[in-house]
Write an enzyme that holds these catalytic residues in place. Structure first.
Site, PDB file in Angstrom:
ATOM      1  N   SER A  64       0.755  -1.182  -0.291  1.00  0.00           N
ATOM      2  CA  SER A  64       0.120   0.106   0.148  1.00  0.00           C
ATOM      3  C   SER A  64       1.265   1.138  -0.048  1.00  0.00           C
ATOM      4  O   SER A  64       1.746   0.828   0.580  1.00  0.00           O
ATOM      5  CB  SER A  64      -0.692  -0.029   1.061  1.00  0.00           C
ATOM      6  OG  SER A  64      -1.818   0.953   1.629  1.00  0.00           O
ATOM      7  N   GLY A 116      13.452   1.499   0.784  1.00  0.00           N
ATOM      8  CA  GLY A 116      14.211   1.750   0.010  1.00  0.00           C
ATOM      9  C   GLY A 116      15.166   0.494   0.406  1.00  0.00           C
ATOM     10  O   GLY A 116      15.088  -0.162   2.230  1.00  0.00           O
ATOM     11  N   CYS A 148       2.123   4.290  10.592  1.00  0.00           N
ATOM     12  CA  CYS A 148       1.540   5.596   9.732  1.00  0.00           C
ATOM     13  C   CYS A 148       3.280   6.502  10.345  1.00  0.00           C
ATOM     14  O   CYS A 148       2.477   7.103  11.706  1.00  0.00           O
ATOM     15  CB  CYS A 148       0.795   6.227   9.049  1.00  0.00           C
ATOM     16  SG  CYS A 148       1.376   7.427   7.709  1.00  0.00           S
ATOM     17  N   LEU A 163      -0.642  10.089   3.948  1.00  0.00           N
ATOM     18  CA  LEU A 163      -1.736  10.077   3.624  1.00  0.00           C
ATOM     19  C   LEU A 163      -2.550  10.634   2.419  1.00  0.00           C
ATOM     20  O   LEU A 163      -4.062  10.293   3.264  1.00  0.00           O
ATOM     21  CB  LEU A 163      -2.619   9.091   4.570  1.00  0.00           C
ATOM     22  CG  LEU A 163      -2.059   8.364   5.881  1.00  0.00           C
ATOM     23  CD1 LEU A 163      -2.628   7.901   6.789  1.00  0.00           C
ATOM     24  CD2 LEU A 163      -1.156   7.381   4.580  1.00  0.00           C
ATOM     25  N   GLY A 192       9.531  -3.702   2.782  1.00  0.00           N
ATOM     26  CA  GLY A 192      10.821  -3.240   2.771  1.00  0.00           C
ATOM     27  C   GLY A 192      11.712  -3.102   2.668  1.00  0.00           C
ATOM     28  O   GLY A 192      12.838  -4.557   2.767  1.00  0.00           O
ATOM     29  N   GLY A 248       7.194  -1.805  -2.019  1.00  0.00           N
ATOM     30  CA  GLY A 248       6.709  -0.695  -2.155  1.00  0.00           C
ATOM     31  C   GLY A 248       7.052   0.094  -2.660  1.00  0.00           C
ATOM     32  O   GLY A 248       7.407   0.777  -4.399  1.00  0.00           O
ATOM     33  N   SER A 254       7.580  12.078   3.028  1.00  0.00           N
ATOM     34  CA  SER A 254       6.191  12.361   4.343  1.00  0.00           C
ATOM     35  C   SER A 254       4.927  12.979   3.531  1.00  0.00           C
ATOM     36  O   SER A 254       4.596  14.086   3.796  1.00  0.00           O
ATOM     37  CB  SER A 254       6.398  13.572   4.952  1.00  0.00           C
ATOM     38  OG  SER A 254       5.563  13.787   6.779  1.00  0.00           O
ATOM     39  N   LYS A 292      -4.045   1.775  -1.020  1.00  0.00           N
ATOM     40  CA  LYS A 292      -3.703   2.307  -0.690  1.00  0.00           C
ATOM     41  C   LYS A 292      -4.346   3.410   0.297  1.00  0.00           C
ATOM     42  O   LYS A 292      -5.467   3.485   0.344  1.00  0.00           O
ATOM     43  CB  LYS A 292      -3.171   4.211  -2.083  1.00  0.00           C
ATOM     44  CG  LYS A 292      -2.914   5.036  -0.821  1.00  0.00           C
ATOM     45  CD  LYS A 292      -2.295   6.343  -1.626  1.00  0.00           C
ATOM     46  CE  LYS A 292      -1.712   7.430  -0.860  1.00  0.00           C
ATOM     47  NZ  LYS A 292      -0.305   6.835  -0.915  1.00  0.00           N
TER      48      LYS A 292
END
Length: 328
Positions: free
Chosen positions: A27, A247, A153, A81, A275, A297, A78, A51
């Site tokens: 997501s 990353g 988050c 959402l 991740g 992601g 950042s 998402k």
């Protein structure tokens, strides 16, 4: 894992569905619209994850709010959402549009993600998703196969990371369990850096193992900062330049969390690794550490949906080199 010389299979069982591979989109990047999710559907991603949604549409944090560099092993965001609101992601016509001409067994599982501003928001959205699930069973072309509750988050200004507060985590899961949802529930976790914290989180989650089908670990490494050398300022604007790091640089943290949580959680709670996954080798290592499935992601963000075919091909090559026939 078996190790015969027959044809290699990437298929895995996850949430009661046989997936073509363990690899699907996380997501966040490239998952906020029907158009973007249709591209995921048409890719080699084994499932479709929308998402993280809030109750109402929101624009997110001020720009610039992301940092990427080809020379850097990490990205920063950042976003706060930004999304079109839950109603958009559970609208039957939108789900059918995402799935396109896919029918029956060829239709990929569709998952939604939610991240409310408070417990009331999350409970309201879970209720709406549950009601949708009642109206649209697995045979329906607009069925929702699972919901992922984002408790990790770090980028919503003024809101803490819920899963770092174990009393609050307990309160949230207790309230969710009381709803008796009619579809699988996953929870997105932040990275933990201390075994005591991992143990505390697992103890809470294990109390609700009848309600929690899986955990997805990890979300971004929160509150990191990058300086833009061209202007001698932080690379992003929100929160004074602090954002979530993702990353390849976070892969060791993700592997550690997958491995440790797999050892601490009850067997019936799956672990989804996320991740830093960029290659088939990365995905293979996630599976070795105990991941039942693997989300991608940042690589999807940077490379586009073609990354899923490449990672699957590389995973198959890694398995062939090691004499591994299947991931079961």
């Amino acid at each position: 894992m078996s190790n015969t010389n027959d044809d290699i299979s990437l298929e895995v069982d996850f949430l009661g569905i046989r997936l073509s591979s363990p690899i699907y989109n996380a997501s966040g990047p490239r998952s906020g619209s029907v158009e973007a999710l249709s591209k995921v559907n048409n890719s080699s991603s084994s499932a479709i994850m929308a998402k993280s949604a809030t109750c109402k549409e929101q624009n997110g944090n001020p720009l610039p709010r992301t940092f990427q560099s080809k020379d850097s092993p990490y990205s920063l965001n950042s976003e706060g959402l930004p999304n079109k609101g839950l109603a958009y992601y559970i609208d039957p016509s939108n789900i059918e549009a995402i799935q396109g001409a896919s029918q029956g067994a060829s239709r990929k599982p569709y998952y939604v993600s939610i991240s409310g501003h408070n417990l009331s928001d999350n409970l309201l959205m879970l209720q709406q998703i549950s009601e949708h699930s009642k109206r649209h069973p697995p045979s329906s072309p607009c069925h929702i196969s699972a919901v992922e509750l984002n408790l990790a988050c770090p980028n919503v200004i003024g809101h803490p990371i819920i899963a770092y507060d174990f009393e609050q985590l307990d309160e949230v899961l207790a309230a969710v369990e009381g709803m008796r949802l009619n579809l699988p529930l996953g929870i997105k976790l932040p990275p933990y850096f201390d075994f005591v914290h991992m143990q505390s989180a697992a103890e809470v989650i294990n109390k609700y193992s009848s309600s929690v089908s899986y955990v997805a670990t990890i979300n971004t490494v929160g509150n990191t900062l990058v300086v833009d050398p061209d202007v001698d300022m932080s690379a992003i604007r929100p929160k004074g330049g602090f954002g979530g790091m993702s990353g390849p640089a976070v892969l060791p943290v993700a592997l550690a969390n997958v491995r440790k949580m797999r050892g601490l959680l009850r067997e019936e709670v799956d672990v989804v690794g996320v991740g830093g996954v960029r290659t088939g080798t990365d995905a293979y290592h996630m599976v070795l550490c105990g991941a039942a499935a693997v989300q991608v992601g940042t690589c999807h963000w940077e490379e586009g949906p073609g990354c899923f075919e490449r990672i699957n091909d590389e995973l198959r090559d890694v398995m062939r080199e090691r004499g591994v026939r299947s991931l079961d």
